[in-house]
Enzyme design. Sequence first.
Site, PDB file in Angstrom:
ATOM      1  N   LYS A 243       1.909  -2.913   6.853  1.00  0.00           N
ATOM      2  CA  LYS A 243       2.296  -2.630   5.464  1.00  0.00           C
ATOM      3  C   LYS A 243       3.774  -2.228   5.370  1.00  0.00           C
ATOM      4  CE  LYS A 243      -1.660  -3.428   3.342  1.00  0.00           C
ATOM      5  NZ  LYS A 243      -1.802  -4.560   2.411  1.00  0.00           N
TER       6      LYS A 243
ATOM      7  N   SER B 111       0.863  -1.184   0.000  1.00  0.00           N
ATOM      8  CA  SER B 111       0.000   0.000   0.000  1.00  0.00           C
ATOM      9  C   SER B 111       0.898   1.233   0.000  1.00  0.00           C
ATOM     10  CB  SER B 111      -0.842   0.002   1.279  1.00  0.00           C
ATOM     11  OG  SER B 111      -1.463   1.252   1.486  1.00  0.00           O
TER      12      SER B 111
ATOM     13  N   TYR C  73      -2.490  -1.159  10.471  1.00  0.00           N
ATOM     14  CA  TYR C  73      -2.390  -1.265   9.008  1.00  0.00           C
ATOM     15  C   TYR C  73      -1.051  -0.724   8.516  1.00  0.00           C
ATOM     16  CZ  TYR C  73      -4.071  -0.981   4.130  1.00  0.00           C
ATOM     17  OH  TYR C  73      -4.239  -1.132   2.775  1.00  0.00           O
TER      18      TYR C  73
HETATM   19  P1  NAD Z   1     -11.596  -6.006  -0.078  1.00  0.00           P
HETATM   20  O1  NAD Z   1     -12.254  -5.839   1.234  1.00  0.00           O
HETATM   21  O2  NAD Z   1     -12.367  -5.691  -1.322  1.00  0.00           O
HETATM   22  O3  NAD Z   1     -11.058  -7.510  -0.227  1.00  0.00           O
HETATM   23  C1  NAD Z   1     -10.368  -8.143   0.807  1.00  0.00           C
HETATM   24  C2  NAD Z   1     -10.297  -9.624   0.545  1.00  0.00           C
HETATM   25  O4  NAD Z   1      -9.594 -10.245   1.631  1.00  0.00           O
HETATM   26  C3  NAD Z   1     -11.670 -10.304   0.470  1.00  0.00           C
HETATM   27  O5  NAD Z   1     -11.645 -11.330  -0.518  1.00  0.00           O
HETATM   28  C4  NAD Z   1     -11.816 -10.909   1.868  1.00  0.00           C
HETATM   29  O6  NAD Z   1     -12.699 -12.035   1.909  1.00  0.00           O
HETATM   30  C5  NAD Z   1     -10.382 -11.320   2.132  1.00  0.00           C
HETATM   31  N1  NAD Z   1     -10.104 -11.549   3.532  1.00  0.00           N
HETATM   32  C6  NAD Z   1     -10.310 -10.726   4.599  1.00  0.00           C
HETATM   33  N2  NAD Z   1      -9.962 -11.344   5.738  1.00  0.00           N
HETATM   34  C7  NAD Z   1      -9.482 -12.559   5.390  1.00  0.00           C
HETATM   35  C8  NAD Z   1      -8.954 -13.669   6.116  1.00  0.00           C
HETATM   36  N3  NAD Z   1      -8.856 -13.645   7.459  1.00  0.00           N
HETATM   37  N4  NAD Z   1      -8.585 -14.759   5.431  1.00  0.00           N
HETATM   38  C9  NAD Z   1      -8.710 -14.825   4.070  1.00  0.00           C
HETATM   39  N5  NAD Z   1      -9.192 -13.805   3.327  1.00  0.00           N
HETATM   40  C10 NAD Z   1      -9.580 -12.699   3.997  1.00  0.00           C
HETATM   41  O7  NAD Z   1     -10.252  -5.157   0.009  1.00  0.00           O
HETATM   42  P2  NAD Z   1      -9.253  -4.557  -1.095  1.00  0.00           P
HETATM   43  O8  NAD Z   1      -9.355  -3.090  -1.016  1.00  0.00           O
HETATM   44  O9  NAD Z   1      -9.410  -5.222  -2.390  1.00  0.00           O
HETATM   45  O10 NAD Z   1      -7.857  -4.942  -0.432  1.00  0.00           O
HETATM   46  C11 NAD Z   1      -6.996  -5.939  -0.943  1.00  0.00           C
HETATM   47  C12 NAD Z   1      -5.567  -5.634  -0.544  1.00  0.00           C
HETATM   48  O11 NAD Z   1      -5.176  -4.404  -1.153  1.00  0.00           O
HETATM   49  C13 NAD Z   1      -5.343  -5.463   0.951  1.00  0.00           C
HETATM   50  O12 NAD Z   1      -4.123  -6.039   1.332  1.00  0.00           O
HETATM   51  C14 NAD Z   1      -5.291  -3.961   1.110  1.00  0.00           C
HETATM   52  O13 NAD Z   1      -4.571  -3.577   2.237  1.00  0.00           O
HETATM   53  C15 NAD Z   1      -4.610  -3.574  -0.170  1.00  0.00           C
HETATM   54  N6  NAD Z   1      -4.788  -2.173  -0.543  1.00  0.00           N
HETATM   55  C16 NAD Z   1      -6.035  -1.670  -0.768  1.00  0.00           C
HETATM   56  C17 NAD Z   1      -6.152  -0.331  -1.124  1.00  0.00           C
HETATM   57  C18 NAD Z   1      -7.487   0.282  -1.397  1.00  0.00           C
HETATM   58  O14 NAD Z   1      -7.550   1.517  -1.490  1.00  0.00           O
HETATM   59  N7  NAD Z   1      -8.555  -0.480  -1.555  1.00  0.00           N
HETATM   60  C19 NAD Z   1      -5.027   0.478  -1.216  1.00  0.00           C
HETATM   61  C20 NAD Z   1      -3.772  -0.067  -0.979  1.00  0.00           C
HETATM   62  C21 NAD Z   1      -3.669  -1.405  -0.636  1.00  0.00           C
END
Ligand code: NAD
Length: 258
Positions: free
Chosen positions: A157, A140, A153
């Site tokens: 990260k 991230s 978080y």
């Molecule tokens: P999201 O909530 O859409 O998806 C998260 C996924 O993780 C889902 O499939 C959920 O079922 C799964 N999950 C959660 N807890 C779990 C567990 N204990 N075991 C197995 N699976 C689990 O979120 P997203 O925004 O797509 O995030 C995905 C990744 O991207 C994360 O690591 C997040 O930190 C990172 N990220 C997101 C953003 C953003 O702005 N959305 C920015 C930077 C990084």
Amino acid sequence: MNRTVIVTGSTSGIGLGIARAFAADGAHVVINGFGPKETIAAAVGELGSLGGGKILHHGADMTKPEEIEDLVATAAGTFGSVDVLVNNAGIQHVAKIEDFPREKWDQLIAILLSSAFHTMRHTIPLMKKAGHGRIINVASAHALAASPFKSAYVAAKHGILGLTKTAALELAEFAITVNAICPGYVLTPLVEQQIPDTARERGISEAEVKTDVMLRLQATKEFVSIEEVAATAIFLASEAARSITGTHISVDGGWTAQ
Ligand code: NAD
């Protein structure tokens, strides 16, 4: 030959987008994550129609090391190898440090950081045996810069970047690369769900959270798309990226240029 790809946390958001991109590329993909049975079955069906590879869902909870071991064993047992591992599962919790529940801290560190250690422990021997591999950690912009109220978080990260670099050095001579992608804000359920808590902690409206908090430092003033992050993962898994290891690619609209 079809590659085998594991994407953790891929029933939603960025992970689903990455799984979709690898499926379209012809890979066998093991998706993982939670959600209603019908939604997961629909995702498996959709991904299976894209590129001819087989799609499997494994429900391992990323807080449980023995379930993670079974995820990797199932992928290898079904498809014979694991060529690409994408550590992506994630959750968020927004609160002041003094109000941050202890169990939430443990849960975020487990899902965002320790789970990648566990998937890697089990996948690396398979990749070494195969003589190649790609490990991609979805970090991230918060791996490079902090924001208040996101202590677990931001700590996790930042930690995953350290793990990325260490693994890259350990694996450099085995044709296995290890890199991180650092996205800025992408409008996924993870981000949508933190808007009310951020509004409360900062005493502002939910609309202001988007414009004044999330997009304040994103110089493009636009959310990053899931497809842009997925395309970066496809690139890092390609032959063209064979000399890129131990580093990160920011996909953050200029956020961390400041
Ligand atoms: P999201 O909530 O859409 O998806 C998260 C996924 O993780 C889902 O499939 C959920 O079922 C799964 N999950 C959660 N807890 C779990 C567990 N204990 N075991 C197995 N699976 C689990 O979120 P997203 O925004 O797509 O995030 C995905 C990744 O991207 C994360 O690591 C997040 O930190 C990172 N990220 C997101 C953003 C953003 O702005 N959305 C920015 C930077 C990084």
